[in-house]
Design an enzyme around this catalytic site. Structure first.
Site, short mmCIF file in Angstrom:
data_model
loop_
_atom_site.label_atom_id
_atom_site.label_comp_id
_atom_site.label_asym_id
_atom_site.label_seq_id
_atom_site.Cartn_x
_atom_site.Cartn_y
_atom_site.Cartn_z
CB SER A 16 6.37 0.65 -13.54
OG SER A 16 7.63 0.12 -13.45
N GLY A 39 5.67 2.33 -5.91
CA GLY A 39 5.65 2.04 -4.62
C GLY A 39 4.71 1.10 -4.17
CE LYS A 40 2.13 -1.74 -8.92
NZ LYS A 40 3.11 -0.62 -9.86
CB SER A 41 6.60 -4.19 -4.95
OG SER A 41 5.90 -4.70 -6.00
CB SER A 45 -4.55 -3.56 -12.69
OG SER A 45 -4.29 -2.84 -11.51
#
Length: 199
Positions: free
Chosen positions: A36, A39-41, A108
């Site tokens: 979390s 920086g994925k989103s 995940s």
């Protein structure tokens, strides 16, 4: 007596190749995994814009919006986390087989979950992108205040603090957003993705 096909609609639907020819692109799922705040989103949103600029039709499926809709009845037990990823992978498979480039952004946290997603979607249609930003940097960002709550014991089983994150052993791509800017991250992904999806 010949066994009847109980799903006869499948043989009447347009094929994947028909859909891909119509769109002028090949379907692919980009599976973003990481802690979390890694920086994925942020990377996925910028990538969506860049892909659109290249004429590629794509869709982001994000952990937050799925939890508010499709999977709103699921909690965060190990069983519910697995079901969350299973459902998401099935949705990604449907989009991918329609010729859409799908950007899935989910923590995940275990290799088992990510392998399940790969098997559902199909290895040839699955690209694992590990956003490898270190925990310390993710905590500094703490956009949602979740790490602070987890440190205070207000959130149990929080990935990276009270629950483990198993880093991918051999991801298709690894990106550390504490070292690379968003533009550079997007450029690296585009270089790898465009040859796979352009017809």
């Amino acid at each position: 007596m010949e066994e009847n096909n109980i799903y006869p609609i499948f043989s009447k639907m347009q094929s994947r190749s028909d859909k891909e020819r119509f769109l002028g692109q090949k379907g692919l799922t980009l599976w973003f995994t990481g802690l979390s705040g890694s920086g994925k989103s942020t990377v996925a949103v910028a990538l969506e814009q860049a892909l659109s600029g290249e004429g590629i039709f794509c869709r982001i499926i994000d952990g937050d919006n799925v939890r508010c809709g499709l999977n709103s009845g699921l909690g965060f037990s190990p069983q519910d986390r697995k079901e969350n990823i299973r459902r998401v992978a099935e949705v990604c498979r449907l989009f991918t087989q329609t010729g859409i480039v799908t950007l899935a952004t989910f923590i995940s946290p275990t290799r088992e979950l990510r392998e399940m997603a790969r098997e559902i979607i199909g290895a040839d249609d699955f690209m694992e992108i590990f956003i490898s930003t270190p925990l310390e940097e993710c905590e500094k960002r703490d956009v949602k205040g979740l790490y602070a709550k987890a440190r205070r014991g207000e959130i149990s089983e929080f990935t990276g603090i009270s629950a483990p994150f198993e880093a991918p052993v051999s991801p298709d791509m690894s990106i550390d957003t504490s070292r690379l800017g968003v533009e550079e991250c997007v450029e690296r992904i585009l270089d790898a993705v465009i040859p796979k999806v352009k017809i």
